[in-house]
Scaffold this motif. Structure first.
Motif, PDB file in Angstrom:
ATOM      1  N   TYR A  39      42.028  24.995  51.165  1.00 53.57           N
ATOM      2  CA  TYR A  39      41.635  26.213  51.863  1.00 53.57           C
ATOM      3  C   TYR A  39      42.373  27.437  51.335  1.00 53.57           C
ATOM      4  O   TYR A  39      42.018  28.561  51.659  1.00 53.57           O
ATOM      5  CB  TYR A  39      41.896  26.080  53.367  1.00 53.57           C
ATOM      6  N   ASP A  40      43.413  27.233  50.528  1.00 56.73           N
ATOM      7  CA  ASP A  40      44.274  28.327  50.082  1.00 56.73           C
ATOM      8  C   ASP A  40      43.752  28.971  48.805  1.00 56.73           C
ATOM      9  O   ASP A  40      43.092  28.327  47.986  1.00 56.73           O
ATOM     10  CB  ASP A  40      45.697  27.805  49.824  1.00 56.73           C
ATOM     11  N   TYR A  41      44.114  30.236  48.625  1.00 54.86           N
ATOM     12  CA  TYR A  41      43.865  30.935  47.364  1.00 54.86           C
ATOM     13  C   TYR A  41      44.877  32.051  47.208  1.00 54.86           C
ATOM     14  O   TYR A  41      45.479  32.509  48.184  1.00 54.86           O
ATOM     15  CB  TYR A  41      42.440  31.507  47.298  1.00 54.86           C
ATOM     16  N   GLN A  42      45.048  32.490  45.975  1.00 54.88           N
ATOM     17  CA  GLN A  42      45.861  33.664  45.671  1.00 54.88           C
ATOM     18  C   GLN A  42      45.220  34.394  44.506  1.00 54.88           C
ATOM     19  O   GLN A  42      44.961  33.789  43.464  1.00 54.88           O
ATOM     20  CB  GLN A  42      47.306  33.282  45.325  1.00 54.88           C
ATOM     21  N   PRO A  46      44.466  40.310  35.748  1.00 61.69           N
ATOM     22  CA  PRO A  46      44.363  39.686  34.424  1.00 61.69           C
ATOM     23  C   PRO A  46      45.726  39.532  33.738  1.00 61.69           C
ATOM     24  O   PRO A  46      45.897  38.640  32.905  1.00 61.69           O
ATOM     25  CB  PRO A  46      43.451  40.651  33.661  1.00 61.69           C
ATOM     26  N   GLN A  47      46.688  40.380  34.095  1.00 61.58           N
ATOM     27  CA  GLN A  47      48.020  40.311  33.496  1.00 61.58           C
ATOM     28  C   GLN A  47      48.904  39.243  34.152  1.00 61.58           C
ATOM     29  O   GLN A  47      50.033  39.016  33.721  1.00 61.58           O
ATOM     30  CB  GLN A  47      48.715  41.673  33.583  1.00 61.58           C
ATOM     31  N   GLY A  48      48.402  38.622  35.228  1.00 57.67           N
ATOM     32  CA  GLY A  48      49.149  37.552  35.852  1.00 57.67           C
ATOM     33  C   GLY A  48      50.010  37.962  37.021  1.00 57.67           C
ATOM     34  O   GLY A  48      50.900  37.211  37.439  1.00 57.67           O
ATOM     35  N   ASP A  49      49.762  39.154  37.599  1.00 57.18           N
ATOM     36  CA  ASP A  49      50.522  39.626  38.754  1.00 57.18           C
ATOM     37  C   ASP A  49      49.764  39.304  40.040  1.00 57.18           C
ATOM     38  O   ASP A  49      48.578  39.639  40.163  1.00 57.18           O
ATOM     39  CB  ASP A  49      50.751  41.138  38.666  1.00 57.18           C
ATOM     40  N   ASN A  50      50.442  38.682  41.007  1.00 58.02           N
ATOM     41  CA  ASN A  50      49.752  38.365  42.253  1.00 58.02           C
ATOM     42  C   ASN A  50      49.655  39.607  43.128  1.00 58.02           C
ATOM     43  O   ASN A  50      50.568  40.443  43.194  1.00 58.02           O
ATOM     44  CB  ASN A  50      50.458  37.228  42.990  1.00 58.02           C
ATOM     45  N   ILE A  51      48.530  39.782  43.785  1.00 55.66           N
ATOM     46  CA  ILE A  51      48.261  40.944  44.620  1.00 55.66           C
ATOM     47  C   ILE A  51      47.608  40.478  45.919  1.00 55.66           C
ATOM     48  O   ILE A  51      47.056  39.383  45.998  1.00 55.66           O
ATOM     49  CB  ILE A  51      47.341  41.968  43.899  1.00 55.66           C
ATOM     50  N   SER A  52      47.673  41.332  46.918  1.00 60.02           N
ATOM     51  CA  SER A  52      47.048  41.027  48.204  1.00 60.02           C
ATOM     52  C   SER A  52      45.551  41.281  48.127  1.00 60.02           C
ATOM     53  O   SER A  52      45.053  41.940  47.194  1.00 60.02           O
ATOM     54  CB  SER A  52      47.663  41.883  49.306  1.00 60.02           C
ATOM     55  N   LEU A  53      44.837  40.791  49.107  1.00 58.15           N
ATOM     56  CA  LEU A  53      43.396  41.017  49.153  1.00 58.15           C
ATOM     57  C   LEU A  53      43.076  42.504  49.264  1.00 58.15           C
ATOM     58  O   LEU A  53      42.145  42.998  48.617  1.00 58.15           O
ATOM     59  CB  LEU A  53      42.776  40.250  50.325  1.00 58.15           C
ATOM     60  N   TRP A  56      43.610  44.054  45.923  1.00 62.16           N
ATOM     61  CA  TRP A  56      42.499  43.647  45.059  1.00 62.16           C
ATOM     62  C   TRP A  56      41.282  44.518  45.319  1.00 62.16           C
ATOM     63  O   TRP A  56      40.651  45.035  44.388  1.00 62.16           O
ATOM     64  CB  TRP A  56      42.221  42.166  45.282  1.00 62.16           C
ATOM     65  N   ALA A  57      40.958  44.739  46.597  1.00 55.08           N
ATOM     66  CA  ALA A  57      39.807  45.574  46.940  1.00 55.08           C
ATOM     67  C   ALA A  57      40.012  47.014  46.485  1.00 55.08           C
ATOM     68  O   ALA A  57      39.060  47.690  46.065  1.00 55.08           O
ATOM     69  CB  ALA A  57      39.562  45.520  48.446  1.00 55.08           C
ATOM     70  N   GLU A  58      41.250  47.478  46.546  1.00 62.62           N
ATOM     71  CA  GLU A  58      41.554  48.833  46.075  1.00 62.62           C
ATOM     72  C   GLU A  58      41.363  48.930  44.564  1.00 62.62           C
ATOM     73  O   GLU A  58      40.818  49.910  44.042  1.00 62.62           O
ATOM     74  CB  GLU A  58      42.993  49.182  46.456  1.00 62.62           C
ATOM     75  N   ASN A  59      41.795  47.901  43.850  1.00 60.20           N
ATOM     76  CA  ASN A  59      41.690  47.895  42.386  1.00 60.20           C
ATOM     77  C   ASN A  59      40.245  47.947  41.904  1.00 60.20           C
ATOM     78  O   ASN A  59      39.968  48.484  40.822  1.00 60.20           O
ATOM     79  CB  ASN A  59      42.358  46.645  41.811  1.00 60.20           C
ATOM     80  N   ILE A  60      39.339  47.369  42.665  1.00 62.10           N
ATOM     81  CA  ILE A  60      37.957  47.195  42.183  1.00 62.10           C
ATOM     82  C   ILE A  60      36.974  48.154  42.854  1.00 62.10           C
ATOM     83  O   ILE A  60      35.769  47.949  42.770  1.00 62.10           O
ATOM     84  CB  ILE A  60      37.488  45.745  42.406  1.00 62.10           C
ATOM     85  N   GLN A  61      37.482  49.202  43.504  1.00 50.41           N
ATOM     86  CA  GLN A  61      36.588  50.061  44.274  1.00 50.41           C
ATOM     87  C   GLN A  61      35.595  50.826  43.401  1.00 50.41           C
ATOM     88  O   GLN A  61      34.571  51.307  43.894  1.00 50.41           O
ATOM     89  CB  GLN A  61      37.400  51.036  45.123  1.00 50.41           C
ATOM     90  N   ILE A  77      37.696  28.773  47.363  1.00 53.91           N
ATOM     91  CA  ILE A  77      36.912  29.793  46.638  1.00 53.91           C
ATOM     92  C   ILE A  77      35.868  30.412  47.562  1.00 53.91           C
ATOM     93  O   ILE A  77      35.687  31.636  47.585  1.00 53.91           O
ATOM     94  CB  ILE A  77      36.246  29.180  45.391  1.00 53.91           C
ATOM     95  N   HIS A  78      35.180  29.584  48.329  1.00 52.82           N
ATOM     96  CA  HIS A  78      34.174  30.119  49.249  1.00 52.82           C
ATOM     97  C   HIS A  78      34.833  31.001  50.314  1.00 52.82           C
ATOM     98  O   HIS A  78      34.250  32.008  50.734  1.00 52.82           O
ATOM     99  CB  HIS A  78      33.394  28.977  49.884  1.00 52.82           C
ATOM    100  N   ARG A  79      36.030  30.645  50.725  1.00 55.31           N
ATOM    101  CA  ARG A  79      36.767  31.488  51.666  1.00 55.31           C
ATOM    102  C   ARG A  79      37.077  32.845  51.027  1.00 55.31           C
ATOM    103  O   ARG A  79      36.920  33.897  51.666  1.00 55.31           O
ATOM    104  CB  ARG A  79      38.060  30.781  52.079  1.00 55.31           C
ATOM    105  N   PHE A  80      37.522  32.836  49.776  1.00 58.16           N
ATOM    106  CA  PHE A  80      37.807  34.090  49.078  1.00 58.16           C
ATOM    107  C   PHE A  80      36.559  34.952  48.953  1.00 58.16           C
ATOM    108  O   PHE A  80      36.616  36.178  49.130  1.00 58.16           O
ATOM    109  CB  PHE A  80      38.384  33.811  47.683  1.00 58.16           C
TER     110      PHE A  80
END
Length: 318
Positions: A39-42, A46-53, A56-61, A77-80
């Motif tokens: 059930y987990d995801y992170q 692309p550079q390998g830095d973990n970010i919050s959801l 992530w939404a801010e990055n792709i706006q 994956i379906h949860r994400f």
């Protein structure tokens, strides 16, 4: 047509299983300890830095199209996918959902469900929903429906794709105009990195069969791409979130490459599930647990494939 809701020998499941499982995984020492169940995801850059959801939404706006690859039936994956759609809605971003899991010929059925003209069981039966619809895709569809989002039935009809795998693209010339419109206008079988990747994944059958199989695969990719681009041209201010098997989307190949051919101006963001993170990826990386090994004993695998072929009905390709 989509509803105006906001003004806005055969190809079988064997092939689907083969394609979705043939991509090699990268390795890294940077595994997140938080990913400990299916059930987990992170999400990682692309550079390998973990970010919050929310990051992530801010990055792709500014994305026009977001392609989220999946290992089919993977709960994390379906949860994400659902969490991403929910985050974009909360950010008051105009968004539509595009799905590999519904085909163009069933767009009217999907529309009827979104408009409360039919119930879920009718949708499942009449739109030929995947067997895992209720467990994996219901959350996405219901979130879109409750927020009055369009859903694009993006794929080519499975019987037509199977006929292409058997007879090649010449099969399309036999079709009447209304049925021919269910697949992409132009399907180019020329050499490409994607073709090389696909052919390298084929381990069974003759080379001539492989070419027809690739034609059927590319029909999927090109039809989904064309469906997305057509929607974007009609709704230029709406971001399209598309969900599909990871082979169709990863590395900027497949559907992503076909979108770029149709409209190079579109900004495409890709998310690819992995079980280990790298420091130099083409895509955003979604760390999840890798699926369990499907078969260990060759005789079990062969028995499963034999049963699958035995139960697969032949489409009428005449």
């Amino acid at each position: 047509m989509l509803p105006k809701r906001l003004n806005t020998s055969t190809f079988s499941l064997f092939t689907l299983a083969l394609i979705s499982g043939c991509s090699s995984l990268t390795s890294s020492q940077n595994n997140s300890t938080s990913v400990s169940s299916f059930y987990d995801y992170q999400i990682y850059t692309p550079q390998g830095d973990n970010i919050s959801l929310s990051q992530w939404a801010e990055n792709i706006q500014t994305a026009d199209v977001i392609l989220i690859g999946e290992w089919h039936t993977h709960a994390g994956i379906h949860r994400f996918q659902t969490d991403t759609l929910k985050q974009l809605i909360q950010n008051e971003q105009s968004v539509a959902l595009s799905m590999e899991q519904f085909s163009r010929d069933n767009q009217p059925v999907v529309n009827s469900y979104l408009n409360d003209e039919i119930g879920e069981q009718t949708l499942i039966k009449q739109a030929n929903a995947w067997p895992n619809y209720e467990s994996d895709y219901r959350p996405l569809v219901e979130l879109a429906k409750s927020n009055q989002l369009d859903i694009i039935a993006a794929n080519a009809p499975k019987p037509m794709v199977r006929c292409i795998s058997k007879h090649g693209l010449d099969y399309l010339a036999k079709l009447p105009q209304d049925k021919r419109a269910y697949v992409a206008t132009n399907i180019d079988l020329g050499d490409s990195p994607y073709k090389q990747k696909f052919m390298a994944s084929m381990h069974h059958g003759e080379p001539s069969q492989h070419l027809n199989m690739y034609a059927s695969q590319l029909t999927w990719d090109t039809t989904m791409a064309e469906s997305i681009v057509n929607y974007k041209h009609a709704h230029p201010k709406t971001t399209v979130v598309h969900v599909a098997g990871k082979f169709h989307t990863e590395g900027g190949l497949g559907t992503a490459a076909q979108i770029k051919q149709l409209d190079p101006s579109l900004n495409i963001v890709i998310v690819t599930p992995v079980d280990a993170i790298t420091k130099n990826s083409h895509d955003y990386q979604l760390e999840v647990l890798s699926p369990p090994v499907r078969y260990i004993k060759p005789e079990n695998q062969q028995a499963a494939f034999s049963e699958l072929f035995k139960n697969s009905s032949e489409p009428d390709c005449s």
